[in-house]
Scaffold this active site. Structure first.
Site, PDB file in Angstrom:
ATOM      1  N   ASP A   1      77.011  61.722  37.352  1.00 32.78           N
ATOM      2  CA  ASP A   1      76.063  62.089  38.583  1.00 32.78           C
ATOM      3  C   ASP A   1      74.950  61.242  38.583  1.00 32.78           C
ATOM      4  OD1 ASP A   1      77.204  64.697  39.080  1.00 32.78           O
ATOM      5  OD2 ASP A   1      76.285  65.700  37.404  1.00 32.78           O
TER       6      ASP A   1
ATOM      7  N   ASP B   1      79.988  65.935  44.971  1.00 29.56           N
ATOM      8  CA  ASP B   1      79.299  67.140  45.096  1.00 29.56           C
ATOM      9  C   ASP B   1      78.776  67.220  46.603  1.00 29.56           C
ATOM     10  OD1 ASP B   1      79.685  67.886  42.485  1.00 29.56           O
ATOM     11  OD2 ASP B   1      77.655  66.715  41.901  1.00 29.56           O
TER      12      ASP B   1
END
Length: 212
Positions: A147, A181
């Site tokens: 991430d 995401d």
């Protein structure tokens, strides 16, 4: 006028496009940044490298192997569903939404399945690099999801007069997420905004409102 792309071709293009962008970003971040290193873009946007064992936006629920297996099964079902709605000539926008969700899910599966065996560990003092397959930081299906996007749009302290949380630090939108995401979230939000009234119909054999 003849369409440049069929709905099936458009779906494939979206999936591969999202996957390529997602993996390029993740590999660049992982092989150029220390774990938890932060690059300030603006006051409300940072590239902040972190990894998680769980689901979207860093949530960690259940075991890693269960989550990876669940993702793989879910992707198989989405692929089957996407092929079905393309064949049945559903609306282009609806197909785009499902394609975005599929692409995002596959993007994070790639991390979970492969990253543990092809990268060494990212730490505060070591930048990861590619290693021979099997010499990485973990086993197959146990890789960590990369991430990097962090948007602390509002960062302040709660007013002292608020019971229980007065004076505590507060960040509006603290999750750190990746491009995959974002694709999943955009697909879901667009579904709810533009096709919400059709979703209930879709559980029945006929969903004429979604077809063109």
């Amino acid at each position: 006028m003849k369409k440049l792309l069929t709905k099936g071709q458009l779906s494939v293009l979206i999936v591969f496009g999202v996957l390529i962008i997602d993996q390029i970003i993740k590999i660049l971040v992982k092989t150029n940044m220390y774990w938890h290193e932060s690059i300030r873009i603006t006051d409300w946007f940072y590239i902040y490298f972190t990894e998680n064992n769980g689901m979207a936006f860093g949530m960690e629920i259940f075991g890693k192997l269960f989550l990876t297996t669940f993702r793989i099964v879910a992707v198989g079902l989405i692929i089957w569903y996407l092929a079905k709605i393309v064949k049945q000539n559903y609306k282009t926008g609806y197909i785009v939404c499902i394609s975005l969700i599929l692409a995002g899910a596959i993007g994070n599966i790639i991390d979970s399945v492969f990253y543990g065996v092809i990268f060494n560990e990212s730490t505060h003092s070591t930048i990861a690099s590619f290693v021979p397959v099997g010499e990485g930081y973990s086993e197959w299906l146990h890789g960590k999801v990369v991430d990097m996007f962090y948007f602390p749009i509002i960062e302040t302290n709660w007013p002292e007069w608020i019971p229980g949380i007065g004076g505590e630090h507060f960040i509006f939108f603290s999750p750190i997420f990746n491009f995959a995401d974002a694709a999943i979230s955009c697909g879901i939000v667009a579904l709810l905004l533009f096709y919400g009234k059709y979703l209930n119909q879709n559980v029945h054999p006929s969903a004429e409102g979604l077809k063109e």
